[in-house]
Structures are given as structure tokens and as C-alpha cells.
Design a protein around this motif. Structure first.
Motif, short mmCIF file in Angstrom:
data_model
loop_
_atom_site.label_atom_id
_atom_site.label_comp_id
_atom_site.label_asym_id
_atom_site.label_seq_id
_atom_site.Cartn_x
_atom_site.Cartn_y
_atom_site.Cartn_z
N ASP A 1 0.97 -3.01 0.10
CA ASP A 1 -0.01 -2.61 1.07
C ASP A 1 0.50 -3.22 2.41
OD1 ASP A 1 -1.69 -1.71 -0.76
OD2 ASP A 1 -2.94 -3.37 -0.93
N ARG B 1 3.01 -0.72 3.55
CA ARG B 1 2.41 0.68 3.91
C ARG B 1 1.94 0.50 5.02
NH1 ARG B 1 -1.43 2.40 -0.85
NH2 ARG B 1 -1.53 4.22 0.34
N ALA B 2 0.96 -0.60 5.50
CA ALA B 2 0.33 -0.65 6.92
C ALA B 2 1.34 -0.48 7.73
CB ALA B 2 -0.70 -1.83 6.83
N ARG C 1 2.57 3.09 8.46
CA ARG C 1 1.55 3.78 9.13
C ARG C 1 1.39 3.43 10.51
NH1 ARG C 1 -1.71 2.29 4.36
NH2 ARG C 1 -2.72 1.02 5.37
N SER D 1 1.78 6.16 13.50
CA SER D 1 0.70 6.49 14.45
C SER D 1 1.03 6.09 15.99
CB SER D 1 -0.62 5.42 14.09
OG SER D 1 -0.09 4.08 14.38
N ASP E 1 1.57 9.69 -0.22
CA ASP E 1 -0.09 9.56 0.32
C ASP E 1 -0.42 9.35 1.97
OD1 ASP E 1 -0.61 10.49 -2.22
OD2 ASP E 1 -1.37 8.25 -2.75
N ASP E 2 0.34 8.19 2.21
CA ASP E 2 0.33 7.99 3.85
C ASP E 2 1.11 8.95 4.51
OD1 ASP E 2 -1.13 5.80 2.94
OD2 ASP E 2 0.51 4.24 2.96
N THR F 1 4.17 8.90 4.86
CA THR F 1 5.56 8.05 5.39
C THR F 1 6.66 8.11 4.47
OG1 THR F 1 4.40 5.87 4.44
CG2 THR F 1 3.75 6.63 6.66
#
Length: 290
Positions: free
Chosen positions: A56, A59-60, A63, A67, A96-97, A99
């Protein structure tokens, strides 16, 4: 050596810096936001795989990179994956993200794998990369060898990874371990080209950092002696205060770079001294001479 030298924008060193890449860890996401504007639009930003960081967190971070108008390249560390399911879940999460376009697949640090994957080749062969929207895979290059892996094993693993990536119809590229000496780097590049591999090669370069830290990292990864670093970077081994940047290395690499024989070369910065310091150093280095 706190200030980088500058070169005309059309000089070989400046051209070598076009489309450079950098890297961050998941915990660096907040500091990345403060530095993102110092990077050229759509800069490649690798998101490393640390054992202390969860999926997680990675992933963050990926993202966050996306962004802010940059291109994330999450790392997948083979020996840290406990199962095939964990691999597939990680790839699905990045897909899904949005990336997952570019991934960097490495073996990882543990001497003993925690799961079924002993190296990057195992992951690349097991993963259905195209099904997870992966179009580019980066793999490691070791111009000065690996302290724990014989050269013959490195070479066999390279061949496996290249063949698997080609078989899947995906673009490949290399990111080399950082170094301080252009001679083994160019020798390794020529060796790869002689094998018929025309992928882009991102040459690993230490970003500007404290001299003690540079020597510490070099010793940890077995890429150079302290005396060798001092000779190439121009500081005294008896005075380890201050900061050193890779301007000498880049200038020498650019002077010896021959596109007809070395192919597509770019730079990848290991940001030991921090992303902000690296981004600012690159900006100064790229400024045209007045």
C-alpha cells in the motif's frame, strides 16, 4: 565540490542528461511532492521495494508520482515475494492504479528467498505482464560485477531475463548499479551490445551526497574502493568532509560515448543525498555556460 560544473545545452554531457531518471522510496512520497516541480515533466521515477514498506505504501508513492505529471516505475523484488499470488496481487494493484506501465524487476537483498522466486528471471517468466498492462520492464546491469554472485551466473540470468521479456513482446531496458569509474561501465555496455541487445541502458550515477555516505554505499555494494572514488571524484581520502557530485563521471562518460557503438544511453540517479539536492544539482549542471 558542492557546485556542479556547467556545460552548453548542446554539449555531450548535457545531452546525456536528457530523459534522466531518479528514484524514491515509499516513505519519500511527501518530500517528493516538494521536489516534483524541480524535475522536467514526465521524468521517470523509480519506486523502490523496501522490506519495511507495505504494498500500500509503494502504491501510494507511485500514484503520487503519476499525479504530479511524472512516470512511476515500481520495483518488484523477487526474493521478497512470499508466493505467486503475492506477485499477481501486486501487479493487479499497480494495474488498477494505472501505474503498471513500467516495472523494474530485481532479485532483492535476502540471501534466502521468502517464497518461490530466487531471482528476477523467475518473476518475469511467471508473471503475465501484458495482462497487467505492463509495456516496459527494467532489469539490473552490473558493470563491476556483484559481490555475491559469480559473473557466469549474472550472465546466465541476464540471458534468461532478456529472452523472457522478448518472448512476451515487451520493451526492455537496463539500469546499472551505480559506479564511479567509466571504464567498466563502457566495457559492460560494449559487451551487452555485442550480444545483440539494443535496449536503452540507464547508467547508474550517485547523486550529490556527503563523501562519507558515498564511500559507505560503495563499500556496501562492492562497486569501488575508497581510494578509487577519491581519485575519480577529486577529493582527498584524508578529508572526508563536504559533498561530491558526479560531474567528473558524467563529463568523462559523455566524452567517450559513441552512439554508433554504445547505443541509447541515459542516466539514472541514485539519490543518496536526497531527491531535492539531486534535482537542484541536475538543474545547475544543465544550465548553459554564460
Amino acid at each position: 565540490m558542492t557546485d556542479a560544473r556547467t556545460f552548453p545545452t548542446d554539449s555531450p554531457p548535457a545531452r546525456l542528461l536528457e530523459d534522466f531518471s531518479v528514484e524514491i522510496t515509499g516513505k519519500d512520497a511527501d518530500t517528493f511532492i516538494a521536489s516534483a516541480g524541480s524535475l522536467p515533466p514526465r521524468t521517470r521515477v523509480n519506486v523502490t521495494f523496501l522490506a519495511s514498506e507495505t504494498l500500500d505504501v509503494r502504491r501510494a508513492a507511485a500514484r503520487t508520482v503519476a499525479s504530479h505529471g511524472h512516470l512511476p516505475m515500481p520495483h518488484v523484488a523477487a526474493r521478497r515475494l512470499a508466493s505467486v499470488d503475492e506477485l499477481q496481487n501486486s501487479l493487479s494493484a499497480f494495474a488498477d492504479d494505472g501505474t503498471s506501465d513500467s516495472l523494474f524487476v530485481i532479485a532483492g537483498d535476502p540471501a534466502t528467498p521468502v517464497g518461490p522466486f530466487d531471482g528476477a528471471a523467475d518473476v518475469i517468466e511467471a508473471a503475465d505482464l501484458r495482462a497487467h498492462a505492463v509495456t516496459r520492464v527494467g532489469i539490473s546491469g552490473y558493470p563491476e560485477g556483484h559481490p555475491d554472485i559469480p559473473d557466469s551466473e549474472l550472465d546466465a540470468a541476464l540471458d534468461r531475463k532478456v529472452q523472457s521479456i522478448r518472448d512476451q513482446g515487451i520493451r526492455g531496458e537496463f539500469i546499472t548499479q551505480f559506479g564511479f569509474d567509466t571504464e567498466p561501465v563502457l566495457r559492460w555496455i560494449e559487451y551487452v551490445r555485442a550480444k545483440g541487445i539494443d535496449w536503452p541502458i540507464r547508467v547508474g550515477v550517485p547523486g550529490p551526497a556527503g563523501i562519507k555516505r558515498l564511500i559507505s554505499y560503495a563499500s556496501r555494494f562492492g562497486v569501488a574502493s575508497s581510494a578509487g572514488i577519491a581519485k575519480k571524484y577529486g577529493f582527498s581520502i584524508t578529508n572526508l568532509l563536504g559533498t561530491a557530485g558526479p560531474d567528473r563521471f558524467i563529463e568523462e562518460l559523455a566524452a567517450r560515448y559513441d552512439e554508433s557503438s554504445h547505443g541509447d544511453l541515459k542516466l539514472h540517479f541514485y539519490t543518496f543525498g536526497g531527491l531535492k539536492a539531486t534535482a537542484e544539482w541536475i538543474q545547475r549542471f544543465q544550465e548553459p555556460t554564460r
